[in-house]
Design an enzyme around this catalytic site. Structure first.
Site, PDB file in Angstrom:
ATOM      1  N   LYS A   1      43.895  53.351  -8.034  1.00 15.63           N
ATOM      2  CA  LYS A   1      42.911  54.136  -8.813  1.00 15.63           C
ATOM      3  C   LYS A   1      43.239  55.627  -8.848  1.00 15.63           C
ATOM      4  CE  LYS A   1      39.115  50.989  -9.048  1.00 15.63           C
ATOM      5  NZ  LYS A   1      37.775  50.577  -8.651  1.00 15.63           N
TER       6      LYS A   1
ATOM      7  N   ARG B   1      40.057  44.286  -3.219  1.00 19.70           N
ATOM      8  CA  ARG B   1      40.498  43.915  -4.572  1.00 19.70           C
ATOM      9  C   ARG B   1      41.770  44.704  -4.859  1.00 19.70           C
ATOM     10  NH1 ARG B   1      39.709  45.628  -9.812  1.00 19.70           N
ATOM     11  NH2 ARG B   1      39.488  43.975 -11.357  1.00 19.70           N
TER      12      ARG B   1
HETATM   13  C1  9MG Z   1      36.552  45.127 -12.375  1.00 19.52           C
HETATM   14  N1  9MG Z   1      36.726  46.163 -11.385  1.00 19.52           N
HETATM   15  C2  9MG Z   1      37.478  47.289 -11.506  1.00 19.52           C
HETATM   16  N2  9MG Z   1      37.377  48.023 -10.387  1.00 19.52           N
HETATM   17  C3  9MG Z   1      36.565  47.364  -9.546  1.00 19.52           C
HETATM   18  C4  9MG Z   1      36.061  47.601  -8.271  1.00 19.52           C
HETATM   19  O1  9MG Z   1      36.367  48.706  -7.595  1.00 19.52           O
HETATM   20  N3  9MG Z   1      35.243  46.703  -7.715  1.00 19.52           N
HETATM   21  C5  9MG Z   1      34.891  45.575  -8.385  1.00 19.52           C
HETATM   22  N4  9MG Z   1      34.055  44.709  -7.783  1.00 19.52           N
HETATM   23  N5  9MG Z   1      35.323  45.284  -9.622  1.00 19.52           N
HETATM   24  C6  9MG Z   1      36.138  46.166 -10.178  1.00 19.52           C
END
Ligand code: 9MG
Length: 283
Positions: free
Chosen positions: A227, A261
């Site tokens: 990010k 994630r």
């Molecule tokens: C779809 N998506 C993109 N970034 C995310 C994040 O940080 N958390 C979750 N749950 N979904 C995300």
């Protein structure tokens, strides 16, 4: 003489947490996702990526058919279903892997549940019309994510009185709404939403104080992989954020995240193995 792992009450607790941590692999089937835009938008490429993630040790695959990056264009429900559901069906028929569907649309959720999805990952925390009802009719796990504003404008001027307290309070309300509709608490996972209506300072404050979200007594998900909070700090292009992504994931796990994630599954699995090995020797 080899040194034996140590067993103390506190390292056993830490190991129990670490053994529970799951790696969620990101599979964006969108032409405009921020870090892998278009790469997996053909069926075969997407299936190959799932196969690779499984080989690398993924625990759950998160499929998204609409980009949520800042400024992203909205997709119709019909198009999102067409992108995501055939892929879900074929993954469930070919592989034995839990699948999460990243969506905020009730119609997509309903189709996903019908076709065997194991989790709904909603960046709008089931606030869109019909979502609470659809999820309440099943027993599916659902990740409620916090976002201030909407993807198109969320980074314009994020503001909080106290970021941690404000997000905790948001979750308390959302959890209450879920429970009122009949969604069981044990189905819920919460995620403070790194990068979703947050400045660089907000994101790092959230990561530093991530353990505060344990107060909610629910599993915590952290999504930091590649990010801008890493790119902006490190001045690195999206493809050069692996070290930052792994460090941030480990910091989140050390503070209680039980799902991370990520884009880079093999590297994240390795990082978690190192963390577990260290925990075994902590006195
Ligand atoms: C779809 N998506 C993109 N970034 C995310 C994040 O940080 N958390 C979750 N749950 N979904 C995300």
């Amino acid at each position: 003489m080899p040194i034996e792992p140590i067993s103390t009450e506190s390292n056993q607790k830490e190991l129990a947490h670490l053994n529970n941590v799951q790696v969620m692999g990101i599979l964006n089937v969108t032409p405009d996702s921020f870090s892998d835009g278009g790469r997996f938008s053909t069926f075969d490429a997407a299936l190959k990526q799932v196969e690779l993630m499984i080989e690398d040790g993924v625990d759950i695959v998160d499929i998204g058919g609409e980009s949520t990056r800042p400024g992203a264009i909205e997709v119709s429900e019909k198009d999102e279903i067409a992108r995501v559901i055939p892929l879900l069906k074929i993954i469930k028929s070919r592989f034995d892997i839990p699948v999460s569907i990243d969506t905020s649309k009730a119609g997509v959720m309903s189709e996903a549940i019908l076709h065997g999805a194991d989790m709904i990952n909603d960046v709008r925390a089931l606030q869109n019309e019909g979502c609470l009802d659809v999820v309440a009719q099943s027993h599916i796990s659902v990740c409620l994510m916090h976002m201030q504003g909407m993807p198109r404008t969320m980074q314009a001027s994020p503001h909080y009185k106290d970021i941690i307290d404000d997000i905790l309070s948001f979750f308390q309300h959302r959890i209450e709404s879920c429970e009122t509709k009949g969604i069981k608490r044990e189905c819920l996972i919460v995620d403070p939403g790194f990068g979703f209506g947050k400045t660089l300072q907000h994101n790092y404050q959230m990561l530093a104080d991530f353990a505060q979200f344990k107060k909610l007594n629910l599993p915590l998900l952290a999504g930091i992989s590649r990010k801008s909070m890493l790119g902006d700090l490190l001045n690195r292009d999206v493809k050069q954020r692996l070290s930052g992504s792994l460090t941030a994931a480990i910091v989140a796990v050390q503070q209680g995240a039980s799902i991370v994630r990520v884009h880079d599954v093999a590297e994240s699995v390795d990082a978690l193995k190192v963390l577990k090995a260290v925990a075994q020797y902590k006195s």
